[in-house]
Design a protein around this motif. Structure first.
Motif, PDB file in Angstrom:
ATOM      1  N   ASN A  82       5.544  10.438   0.841  1.00  0.00           N
ATOM      2  CA  ASN A  82       5.149  11.325  -0.245  1.00  0.00           C
ATOM      3  C   ASN A  82       3.804  10.899  -0.818  1.00  0.00           C
ATOM      4  N   SER A  83       3.197  11.785  -1.575  1.00  0.00           N
ATOM      5  CA  SER A  83       1.909  11.494  -2.220  1.00  0.00           C
ATOM      6  C   SER A  83       0.914  10.924  -1.210  1.00  0.00           C
ATOM      7  N   LEU A  84       0.805  11.564  -0.072  1.00  0.00           N
ATOM      8  CA  LEU A  84      -0.046  11.053   0.997  1.00  0.00           C
ATOM      9  C   LEU A  84      -1.506  11.066   0.605  1.00  0.00           C
ATOM     10  N   LYS A  85      -2.217  10.055   1.107  1.00  0.00           N
ATOM     11  CA  LYS A  85      -3.633   9.885   0.829  1.00  0.00           C
ATOM     12  C   LYS A  85      -4.405   9.914   2.144  1.00  0.00           C
ATOM     13  N   PRO A  86      -5.690  10.257   2.103  1.00  0.00           N
ATOM     14  CA  PRO A  86      -6.475  10.233   3.346  1.00  0.00           C
ATOM     15  C   PRO A  86      -6.426   8.883   4.053  1.00  0.00           C
ATOM     16  N   GLU A  87      -6.321   7.809   3.308  1.00  0.00           N
ATOM     17  CA  GLU A  87      -6.260   6.479   3.919  1.00  0.00           C
ATOM     18  C   GLU A  87      -4.939   6.199   4.620  1.00  0.00           C
ATOM     19  N   ASP A  88      -3.974   7.105   4.496  1.00  0.00           N
ATOM     20  CA  ASP A  88      -2.729   6.984   5.269  1.00  0.00           C
ATOM     21  C   ASP A  88      -2.886   7.535   6.681  1.00  0.00           C
ATOM     22  N   THR A  89      -4.024   8.155   6.958  1.00  0.00           N
ATOM     23  CA  THR A  89      -4.267   8.703   8.287  1.00  0.00           C
ATOM     24  C   THR A  89      -4.240   7.598   9.333  1.00  0.00           C
ATOM     25  N   SER A 118       0.808  -1.216   0.000  1.00  0.00           N
ATOM     26  CA  SER A 118       0.000   0.000   0.000  1.00  0.00           C
ATOM     27  C   SER A 118       0.842   1.268   0.000  1.00  0.00           C
ATOM     28  N   VAL A 119       2.113   1.166   0.389  1.00  0.00           N
ATOM     29  CA  VAL A 119       2.960   2.360   0.456  1.00  0.00           C
ATOM     30  C   VAL A 119       4.153   2.297  -0.492  1.00  0.00           C
ATOM     31  N   LYS A 120       4.357   1.170  -1.141  1.00  0.00           N
ATOM     32  CA  LYS A 120       5.505   0.998  -2.024  1.00  0.00           C
ATOM     33  C   LYS A 120       5.473   2.049  -3.128  1.00  0.00           C
ATOM     34  N   GLY A 121       6.604   2.704  -3.346  1.00  0.00           N
ATOM     35  CA  GLY A 121       6.688   3.756  -4.353  1.00  0.00           C
ATOM     36  C   GLY A 121       6.339   5.133  -3.832  1.00  0.00           C
ATOM     37  N   ARG A 122       5.726   5.202  -2.656  1.00  0.00           N
ATOM     38  CA  ARG A 122       5.370   6.501  -2.061  1.00  0.00           C
ATOM     39  C   ARG A 122       6.179   6.784  -0.800  1.00  0.00           C
ATOM     40  N   PHE A 123       6.456   5.750  -0.018  1.00  0.00           N
ATOM     41  CA  PHE A 123       7.190   5.897   1.244  1.00  0.00           C
ATOM     42  C   PHE A 123       8.597   5.348   1.080  1.00  0.00           C
ATOM     43  N   THR A 124       9.543   5.961   1.793  1.00  0.00           N
ATOM     44  CA  THR A 124      10.924   5.490   1.794  1.00  0.00           C
ATOM     45  C   THR A 124      11.447   5.456   3.218  1.00  0.00           C
ATOM     46  N   ILE A 125      11.960   4.310   3.634  1.00  0.00           N
ATOM     47  CA  ILE A 125      12.567   4.179   4.951  1.00  0.00           C
ATOM     48  C   ILE A 125      14.078   4.250   4.785  1.00  0.00           C
ATOM     49  N   SER A 126      14.732   4.943   5.705  1.00  0.00           N
ATOM     50  CA  SER A 126      16.187   5.070   5.660  1.00  0.00           C
ATOM     51  C   SER A 126      16.703   5.195   7.092  1.00  0.00           C
ATOM     52  N   ARG A 127      18.029   5.108   7.238  1.00  0.00           N
ATOM     53  CA  ARG A 127      18.598   5.202   8.586  1.00  0.00           C
ATOM     54  C   ARG A 127      19.843   6.050   8.569  1.00  0.00           C
TER      55      ARG A 127
END
Length: 122
Positions: free
Chosen positions: A84-91, A63-72
């Motif tokens: 990025n490209s947040l959607k209301p369903e990400d609430t 559901s988040v692939k291509g929009r979210f990036t995890i890093s350290r």
């Protein structure tokens, strides 16, 4: 016991971006994983993304692939979730978790943060 601490949540319009941070201290984290989970009202907690501390390998929910990036940032013992490209369903309330197993299941983590609210308006 390590207590991860999240920050960076807030209110954003659909299509916008937020970056969450999770800082953990008190031990070395080699062979550990840091994950992000989220829980929306009335729903079960769900996996979002995770990263292995040493290798940097990552996994994401579809559901988040291509929009979210995890890093350290090893020097700061901090993990980030760029959304990025947040959607209301990400609430949801977003939780950071640390554990030796990691993976997509919450049982793979044994240290959890208190959570940070992310609200995406339409």
């Amino acid at each position: 016991q390590v207590q991860p601490v999240e920050s960076g949540g807030g209110l954003v319009q659909a299509g916008g971006s937020l970056r969450l941070s999770c800082a953990a201290s008190g031990r070395t984290f080699s062979n550990y994983a840091m994950g992000w989970f989220r829980q929306a009202p009335g729903k079960d907690r769900e996996f979002v993304a995770a990263i292995r501390w040493t290798s940097g390998s990552t996994i994401y929910a579809d559901s988040v692939k291509g929009r979210f990036t995890i890093s350290r940032d090893n020097a700061k013992n901090t993990v980030y979730l760029q959304m990025n490209s947040l959607k209301p369903e990400d609430t949801a309330v977003y939780y950071c978790a640390l554990g030796p197993v990691g993976g997509r299941l919450s049982s793979g983590y044994n240290n959890w943060g208190q959570g940070t609210q992310v609200t995406v308006s339409s």
